[in-house]
Scaffold this active site. Sequence first.
Site, PDB file in Angstrom:
ATOM      1  N   SER A  28       6.617  46.108 -36.671  1.00  0.00           N
ATOM      2  CA  SER A  28       6.127  47.323 -37.314  1.00  0.00           C
ATOM      3  C   SER A  28       5.881  47.087 -38.803  1.00  0.00           C
ATOM      4  CB  SER A  28       7.158  48.433 -37.097  1.00  0.00           C
ATOM      5  OG  SER A  28       6.988  49.448 -38.030  1.00  0.00           O
ATOM      6  N   SER A  29       6.862  46.488 -39.483  1.00  0.00           N
ATOM      7  CA  SER A  29       6.714  46.296 -40.928  1.00  0.00           C
ATOM      8  C   SER A  29       5.569  45.354 -41.244  1.00  0.00           C
ATOM      9  CB  SER A  29       7.995  45.715 -41.521  1.00  0.00           C
ATOM     10  OG  SER A  29       9.083  46.517 -41.185  1.00  0.00           O
ATOM     11  N   HIS A  67      22.731  33.205 -53.657  1.00  0.00           N
ATOM     12  CA  HIS A  67      23.857  33.851 -54.335  1.00  0.00           C
ATOM     13  C   HIS A  67      24.651  34.719 -53.361  1.00  0.00           C
ATOM     14  CE1 HIS A  67      21.158  37.458 -55.729  1.00  0.00           C
ATOM     15  NE2 HIS A  67      21.724  37.737 -54.600  1.00  0.00           N
ATOM     16  N   HIS A  68      24.115  34.905 -52.166  1.00  0.00           N
ATOM     17  CA  HIS A  68      24.898  35.572 -51.122  1.00  0.00           C
ATOM     18  C   HIS A  68      25.846  34.597 -50.446  1.00  0.00           C
ATOM     19  CE1 HIS A  68      22.504  39.309 -51.187  1.00  0.00           C
ATOM     20  NE2 HIS A  68      21.522  38.493 -51.525  1.00  0.00           N
ATOM     21  N   ASP A 125      -8.717  57.106 -45.970  1.00  0.00           N
ATOM     22  CA  ASP A 125      -7.638  56.738 -45.044  1.00  0.00           C
ATOM     23  C   ASP A 125      -7.216  55.323 -45.385  1.00  0.00           C
ATOM     24  OD1 ASP A 125      -5.853  56.534 -42.828  1.00  0.00           O
ATOM     25  OD2 ASP A 125      -7.074  57.944 -41.718  1.00  0.00           O
ATOM     26  N   SER A 185       8.467  55.898 -61.448  1.00  0.00           N
ATOM     27  CA  SER A 185       7.454  55.621 -62.461  1.00  0.00           C
ATOM     28  C   SER A 185       6.310  56.634 -62.409  1.00  0.00           C
ATOM     29  CB  SER A 185       6.878  54.214 -62.292  1.00  0.00           C
ATOM     30  OG  SER A 185       7.897  53.259 -62.320  1.00  0.00           O
ATOM     31  N   LYS A 198      12.322  47.071 -66.842  1.00  0.00           N
ATOM     32  CA  LYS A 198      11.910  48.332 -66.227  1.00  0.00           C
ATOM     33  C   LYS A 198      12.765  49.485 -66.748  1.00  0.00           C
ATOM     34  CE  LYS A 198       9.648  47.077 -61.972  1.00  0.00           C
ATOM     35  NZ  LYS A 198       8.388  47.587 -62.439  1.00  0.00           N
ATOM     36  N   HIS A 232      17.238  38.573 -49.289  1.00  0.00           N
ATOM     37  CA  HIS A 232      17.170  38.971 -50.679  1.00  0.00           C
ATOM     38  C   HIS A 232      15.853  39.640 -51.054  1.00  0.00           C
ATOM     39  CE1 HIS A 232      19.312  39.729 -54.256  1.00  0.00           C
ATOM     40  NE2 HIS A 232      18.124  39.670 -54.816  1.00  0.00           N
ATOM     41  N   ARG A 290      35.981  43.943 -47.264  1.00  0.00           N
ATOM     42  CA  ARG A 290      35.022  44.772 -46.521  1.00  0.00           C
ATOM     43  C   ARG A 290      35.250  44.563 -45.037  1.00  0.00           C
ATOM     44  NH1 ARG A 290      29.069  42.364 -48.001  1.00  0.00           N
ATOM     45  NH2 ARG A 290      28.398  43.905 -46.493  1.00  0.00           N
ATOM     46  N   THR A 332      14.168  43.317 -64.334  1.00  0.00           N
ATOM     47  CA  THR A 332      14.749  44.583 -63.905  1.00  0.00           C
ATOM     48  C   THR A 332      15.173  45.391 -65.124  1.00  0.00           C
ATOM     49  OG1 THR A 332      15.606  43.278 -62.069  1.00  0.00           O
ATOM     50  CG2 THR A 332      16.306  45.556 -62.204  1.00  0.00           C
ATOM     51  N   HIS A 390      25.623  51.357 -39.268  1.00  0.00           N
ATOM     52  CA  HIS A 390      25.380  52.042 -40.540  1.00  0.00           C
ATOM     53  C   HIS A 390      24.473  51.191 -41.429  1.00  0.00           C
ATOM     54  CE1 HIS A 390      26.005  53.893 -44.435  1.00  0.00           C
ATOM     55  NE2 HIS A 390      26.499  52.753 -44.885  1.00  0.00           N
ATOM     56  N   TRP A 435      25.296  43.915 -40.319  1.00  0.00           N
ATOM     57  CA  TRP A 435      23.831  44.060 -40.440  1.00  0.00           C
ATOM     58  C   TRP A 435      23.170  42.723 -40.723  1.00  0.00           C
ATOM     59  CZ3 TRP A 435      19.824  43.668 -44.133  1.00  0.00           C
ATOM     60  CH2 TRP A 435      20.208  43.165 -45.381  1.00  0.00           C
ATOM     61  N   GLU A 477      14.292  41.312 -49.143  1.00  0.00           N
ATOM     62  CA  GLU A 477      14.440  42.608 -48.479  1.00  0.00           C
ATOM     63  C   GLU A 477      15.048  43.655 -49.413  1.00  0.00           C
ATOM     64  OE1 GLU A 477      13.506  43.943 -45.689  1.00  0.00           O
ATOM     65  OE2 GLU A 477      14.818  45.695 -45.554  1.00  0.00           O
ATOM     66  N   TYR A 512      14.650  43.927 -52.501  1.00  0.00           N
ATOM     67  CA  TYR A 512      13.583  44.411 -53.391  1.00  0.00           C
ATOM     68  C   TYR A 512      12.566  45.224 -52.616  1.00  0.00           C
ATOM     69  CZ  TYR A 512      15.927  41.563 -56.689  1.00  0.00           C
ATOM     70  OH  TYR A 512      16.909  41.040 -57.477  1.00  0.00           O
TER      71      TYR A 512
END
Lengths: 222, 639
Positions: B175-176, B308-309, B110, B274, B337, B259, B456, B334, B81, B145, B261, B263
């Site tokens: 790919s990315s 912080h993780h 293009d 926006s 925004k 981290h 969790r 943040t 998941h 994950w 990631e 964002y």
Amino acid sequence: MATVAAAGAHEAHEHAHYTTTGLNHRKIAMWTFIGSECMLFGSLISTYLVYKGRSVVGPFPHEAWTSPTGQAFKPILNIPVTSASTFVLLMSSLFMVLALAAVENKGKPGYEGLLGASKFWLAATAAAGATFLGFQAFEFTSFVHEGLTIRTNLFGTSFYTLTGFHGTHVAVGVLWLMTMLFIDLKRGLEPRDAINVDIMALYWHFVDVVWIAIFTLVYLIK
Amino acid sequence: MATSSAISTTASAAPQPSVQSGLWSWLTTVDHKRIGLLYLYTALFYLLVGGLEALLIRTQLARPNLSVVSAEMYNQLFTMHGTTMVFLVVMPLSAAFFNYLIPLQIGARDVAFPRLNAFSYWVYALGGLFITLPIFFGLAPNGGWFGYAPLSGPTYGGGYNMDFWVLGLQILGISSLAAAFNFITTIINMRAPGMTLMRMPMFTWMSFVVQFLIVLAFPVITAALFFLQFDRFFGTNFYQVQAGGDPLLWQHLFWVFGHPEVYILVLPAFGLVSEVLPTHSRKPLFGYNVMAFSGMMIGFLGFGVWAHHMFAVGMGPVADSIFAVTTMLIGIPTGVKIFNWIATMYGGSLRFPTSMKFAIGLIAMFTIGGISGVMHSSPPSDLQQTDTYFIVAHFHYVLYGGAIMGIFAGIYHYFPKITGRLMNERLGSWHFWLNFIGLNLTFFPMHFSGMLGMPRRIYTYDAGQGWDLFNMISTVGTYLLLVAGLIFAYNFFSSRKRGAVAGNDPWGGATLEWSIPSPPPEYNFAQIPEVTSRYPMWDLKAPDRTASLEHVHPSADDIAAAHAVPVHEETERRSAKELGIAIPFSTIRPFMVALGIIIMFSGLIVLHVGEFPLAMAAMLGGSAFMVGSLYAWLTSPLE
Ligand code: HEM
């Protein structure tokens, strides 16, 4: 080689396209690629440094080691030999510069002789790269004979991975150089092809610079 | 020699004419819009997959001590998941918009490398199958994950499950990265004359930031995954504690990637809202410069908060304090925004189509997630919350309430551009409200069950700990989300055929994509537009809104070089040939290179099975196929 020629013609066509910065697309992409490669090698090198001195068993890079069974191991890194291969790789960057200059200035006055011999300089660059790889193959096999494999300890694991990744990059570069040489032999590279050589040179110099970092951090600093 | 034969095969193959329909045309397309659609459909399919996995998880947790699925299956479900939602849903949905919108928003025909673009998609599509199919054989990844080593290493994570995860993520990373090189070049180098960086639409801006995050963050996980791969397949010691390996190495490398990631996941959605908010407030975006810079600031600070993780691993007070402070700092851009979006709406003449509802929903939901985020930026507080459902609540408010809501806003907003038809607003409204209620029912109670100590990643729990009611509500909410999703799917597919015809510009949009027909012709712009301000379409249609903004003409040289003409509505549809616009040839080669990569990686799995000759055949054959196809691709002309 109709297609190779067509690809060349197409490059010329691409120059006619408007670009915002006036730079070639592929050059920008190569710079971004190099940015990401910096992070890749940064991670590999940091891991090597973090693990430096933390192997629980030898052989070690700079120190002698006697195994519990009494077997004696010399410090494993062979700095004179690697200095020689480093020198060869550095020279290859010089050859690369000369190859690019030869392609860019083909036919201009002063570039008739050796300076305009793009085939020679491309071949020399590729040969120097291949020689470096030969040195690396020699280094790896002799280390294995001395008892260090990628599984032996943290040093072996991080050392072979780091230098192996660099070697793979050199190998890709050599393949690229040989492809370019092949095109040069088939139809002759001209100034309008310089951008292709330029991008390849960018990659090649980057791989060289990474080696300077590796050589300093892994081999020279104890 | 392999190279020369590859080159000579192409010499005889004439460039294929581009076919517009049928499977083959999709396999060979290099049109950024069609590739965008491929991303969109594939990612929506995976949203269904990831959603069904979540549904099973929530069904299992509905009441204490259920056994809908086994503990082992549960591990596979939550791992898949998370992995699916992050890598196969949100990133590709963003990529769908990057593909479709960036060229349209900057006035290009293009992307910079159309074939590389097709390659990115095919690597994603095949890599997605690679990592998803094993679940049908009970072999899906089961280590979370985040794949913490040494748990995911050979000693504790034996079997094939994590093999698929390690290799699958490696494939998806290719790919990315390829896409990021492409979009950075596109944005730097393919803007129409006058489209300066500070005139780019905000979605393009946020995408630009995201591509840099990808370029800098993905190589780090690539390295970490290589280490894990070598440990698993070649017996190295990177994460082997008995050999002196550091169990925290993985965590650091993973979160240095992980981290940024998050964002990467949320900034494209910020970009989309926006676009939506100013359009439906009929007012320019408030504080455009600040919006662009806060995006950059988030990207920059995003690299400085990873630990912080890891407060719970005991890094010591100094490291903890530093990361607490950087984490609190990142709340500032943040928050900026959020306030700018609110200020954009303030005093505007608001309309509330579904896209606007989702955009406003994002502001509200993301704020909740942001507040719980600031709560666990403080280590003492985090020590209570880490690894509990409180965290699950937090990151679903930002990922579902942020990324997914923003993407839905984008889908409703751009559906008419993509298909030429409007989505049904009444169904849209049902979708929004059920989604909004379902989301809060599902995730809000998790704050409480988490605070009460529910961990969790547990497959069941005992009654009598005060968690039962909250879990039941969460599960009910999830079923509501399923209903909302079905309404969306119906609306999406039926509107494609039967929706009201949209025309160029159904919303009164401000940016270049609204100047061309819907769906856009193959070449996008018959004439490259000459841009003089941030809101070129409002200059034409509602000049009072943009009168106070700066208008500067591009240089005559640029205009001449690009054959640009002032921005105008293009209504005529002519073929590229009539207009004399060169369109890239469609080609199967990017697909073939992607296929070669997958075969190569599958070889490693076979190696683990112990079939050495077959493994070597797959790896060598795959790489030869890849290199051959790559040479064929590089030596054939683009257009
Ligand atoms: C469709 C509605 C969703 C529901 C009902 C849902 C539910 C859940 C639950 C209950 C867990 C915790 C499993 C556990 O710890 O045992 C979880 C984990 C997770 N979810 Fe979701 N989720 C949903 C959507 C999403 C979305 C949209 C994303 C991301 C974009 C996402 C990303 C994650 C991640 C990364 C994890 C952590 C997995 C792990 O611990 O390895 N989820 N989800």
